[in-house]
Design an enzyme around this catalytic site. Structure first.
Site, PDB file in Angstrom:
ATOM      1  N   HIS A 165      -2.722   7.120   0.331  1.00  0.00           N
ATOM      2  CA  HIS A 165      -1.729   7.913   1.397  1.00  0.00           C
ATOM      3  C   HIS A 165      -2.356   8.228   2.378  1.00  0.00           C
ATOM      4  CE1 HIS A 165       1.948   7.505  -1.387  1.00  0.00           C
ATOM      5  NE2 HIS A 165       1.070   7.702  -2.220  1.00  0.00           N
ATOM      6  N   TYR A 223       7.586   8.269  -2.549  1.00  0.00           N
ATOM      7  CA  TYR A 223       6.741   7.927  -1.282  1.00  0.00           C
ATOM      8  C   TYR A 223       7.252   8.513  -0.025  1.00  0.00           C
ATOM      9  CZ  TYR A 223       4.073   4.725   1.442  1.00  0.00           C
ATOM     10  OH  TYR A 223       3.052   4.364   2.297  1.00  0.00           O
ATOM     11  N   SER A 274       2.378  -7.288  -4.103  1.00  0.00           N
ATOM     12  CA  SER A 274       3.135  -8.570  -4.052  1.00  0.00           C
ATOM     13  C   SER A 274       3.954  -8.731  -2.911  1.00  0.00           C
ATOM     14  CB  SER A 274       3.816  -8.806  -5.595  1.00  0.00           C
ATOM     15  OG  SER A 274       4.892  -7.677  -5.751  1.00  0.00           O
ATOM     16  N   ASP A 282      -1.835  -2.300   3.034  1.00  0.00           N
ATOM     17  CA  ASP A 282      -1.640  -3.456   2.247  1.00  0.00           C
ATOM     18  C   ASP A 282      -1.741  -4.690   2.861  1.00  0.00           C
ATOM     19  OD1 ASP A 282      -1.253  -1.373   0.390  1.00  0.00           O
ATOM     20  OD2 ASP A 282       0.780  -1.852   0.292  1.00  0.00           O
ATOM     21  N   ASP A 315      -3.129   5.976   5.184  1.00  0.00           N
ATOM     22  CA  ASP A 315      -2.808   4.950   6.127  1.00  0.00           C
ATOM     23  C   ASP A 315      -1.723   5.566   7.130  1.00  0.00           C
ATOM     24  OD1 ASP A 315      -0.814   4.511   4.206  1.00  0.00           O
ATOM     25  OD2 ASP A 315      -1.101   2.544   4.172  1.00  0.00           O
TER      26      ASP A 315
HETATM   27  C1  GAF Z   1       1.673   1.683  -0.639  1.00  0.00           C
HETATM   28  C2  GAF Z   1       2.078   1.525   0.814  1.00  0.00           C
HETATM   29  F1  GAF Z   1       2.401   0.425   1.149  1.00  0.00           F
HETATM   30  C3  GAF Z   1       0.588   1.622   1.490  1.00  0.00           C
HETATM   31  O1  GAF Z   1       1.118   1.484   2.877  1.00  0.00           O
HETATM   32  C4  GAF Z   1      -0.093   2.858   0.992  1.00  0.00           C
HETATM   33  O2  GAF Z   1       0.397   4.187   1.910  1.00  0.00           O
HETATM   34  C5  GAF Z   1      -0.267   2.968  -0.228  1.00  0.00           C
HETATM   35  O3  GAF Z   1       1.062   2.861  -0.971  1.00  0.00           O
HETATM   36  C6  GAF Z   1      -0.776   4.399  -0.677  1.00  0.00           C
HETATM   37  O4  GAF Z   1      -2.097   4.418  -0.209  1.00  0.00           O
HETATM   38  O5  GAF Z   1       0.806   0.669  -1.183  1.00  0.00           O
END
Ligand code: GAF
Length: 388
Positions: free
Chosen positions: A39, A229, A132, A177, A41
């Site tokens: 969390h 999230y 995925s 990701d 990014d």
């Molecule tokens: C998920 C999100 F897709 C990523 O961008 C990142 O924020 C992550 O959660 C948490 O680190 O995978």
């Protein structure tokens, strides 16, 4: 047949069966785990993921009618869409939205995307927090860029794939990701500055050190993961605004206490503390890895987990149980990896202790009455690529 060859063969067989004829090529992209930096990014901070040896393969060929047809192992029938559906975010849903999202993002960036027939097979488990969806985005992007001869260098792919996910699918994720599954390299972790997108490949030679990363799939159902999230992201953005910074990355570790003192609610203070301390843990981990001290990163991994559990509040009982059991069985460090509320735990272990740690986690799950976990050891693999 190796697992990688098997998934490629399944994509080709799917193509032949659904569309007849041969694909023009096959493109692959992996899943990922994040070694540390959770969390961070979308707070313009630092992450250290690596690509997995589990892959999604797309067998594809140009379709002259200018439309897209996409079949995956997840469904019997292909999903079909044309420019009208691709140009309206949300019109295509389910797993195919990641494909339509890539078409949308390419078209929105002004590229002439060729119509295509695509068949997708994958070893990346869905819903385990191993990205995925980013694997689908990256493999499809690689295929369409090459089939269309598009002028789009690979270092611009992660942002484009992220736009597909943010703006077409509607998931407000960061850029980790997509970067991991596109820019990952064998034997390395990817140290990414999410503000500048600068990347440094950090050697992570587990085999030479007699170590392994054990990935434990908690099999915990994702509970409200999407809403939680988005709520975490909003809370971070509000906190940055209150502190007068562009993003929480701009709060220096040494200024953390003063910053916390300026925030008036306890929950926001916990969220900020997680992000700022997590950025520092990424930097500390990178320093240790540069010095070849892989074992010594263990306590940082475990501290990251405690921060996600207590401050960011994104873990669940199955996840905490896996971490505790792995540590009790001798892991150097363990933490949840990915967005949270389920998904996977990774544990850094001696290679010859991996089975014993996996067995200890399975026993702890049985004791608590949880569904048995999945376990596998992994090594850093390569990012999106054309297979043949
Ligand atoms: C998920 C999100 F897709 C990523 O961008 C990142 O924020 C992550 O959660 C948490 O680190 O995978």
């Amino acid at each position: 047949m190796s697992a990688a060859a098997d998934v490629a063969a399944r994509a080709t067989a799917g193509f032949r069966q659904r569309y007849g004829g041969e694909p023009a090529g096959r493109w692959a992209a992996p899943g990922r785990v994040n070694l540390i930096g959770e969390h961070t990014d979308y707070n313009d901070g630092f992450v250290l993921p690596f690509a997995l040896p589990l892959r999604t393969v797309v067998a594809a060929a140009v379709a002259d009618d200018g439309r897209w047809s996409v079949w995956s192992e997840l469904d019997d029938e292909p999903v079909e869409f044309g420019p009208a559906e691709a140009d309206e975010p949300g019109r295509v849903d389910g797993w195919a939205a990641y494909v339509a999202g890539v078409v949308w993002a390419l078209r929105a960036a002004g590229h002439a995307v060729p119509g295509a027939r695509l068949a997708i097979a994958s070893d990346v488990p869905v819903g385990s927090g191993l990205s995925s969806s980013a694997a689908i985005e990256a493999a499809v992007l690689a295929a369409l860029v090459e089939l269309g001869g598009l002028d789009l260098p690979a270092d611009r792919w992660p942002r484009l794939a992220q736009r597909a996910e943010n703006d077409y699918v509607g998931a407000p994720t960061g850029i980790m990701d997509q970067s991991a599954v596109i820019r990952g390299r064998p034997g390395h972790a990817l140290f990414l500055d999410c503000r500048t997108e600068a990347v440094e490949l950090i050697p992570f030679d587990l085999g030479a050190a007699g170590l392994a990363v054990l990935v434990i799939d908690s099999h915990a159902p994702h509970r409200h993961a999407d809403g939680e999230y988005a709520a975490r992201r909003k809370s971070c953005e509000r906190a940055a605004k209150a502190l007068g910074v562009a993003a929480l990355r701009d709060v220096a570790t040494g200024d953390l206490e003063a910053a916390l003192a300026r925030l008036d609610d306890a929950e926001t203070r916990r969220r900020v503390r997680h992000v700022v301390t997590e950025d520092q843990r990424v930097l500390d981990t990178v320093e240790l890895l540069r010095a070849g001290r892989i074992r010594d990163i263990g306590p940082l991994l475990t501290a990251s987990h405690a921060s996600m559990r207590d401050d960011f509040e994104i873990t669940v009982p199955e996840i905490d149980t896996a971490v505790e059991a792995a540590l009790a069985a001798g892991a150097y460090g363990a933490r949840m990896t990915g967005g949270g509320f389920g998904g996977c735990v990774l544990a850094l272990v001696d290679a010859d202790a991996a089975d014993a740690v996996a067995a200890a986690v399975a026993a702890a799950y049985a004791d608590r009455g949880f569904t048995a976990p999945g376990t596998r050891t992994v090594l850093p693999a390569g990012g999106a690529t054309r297979l043949d």
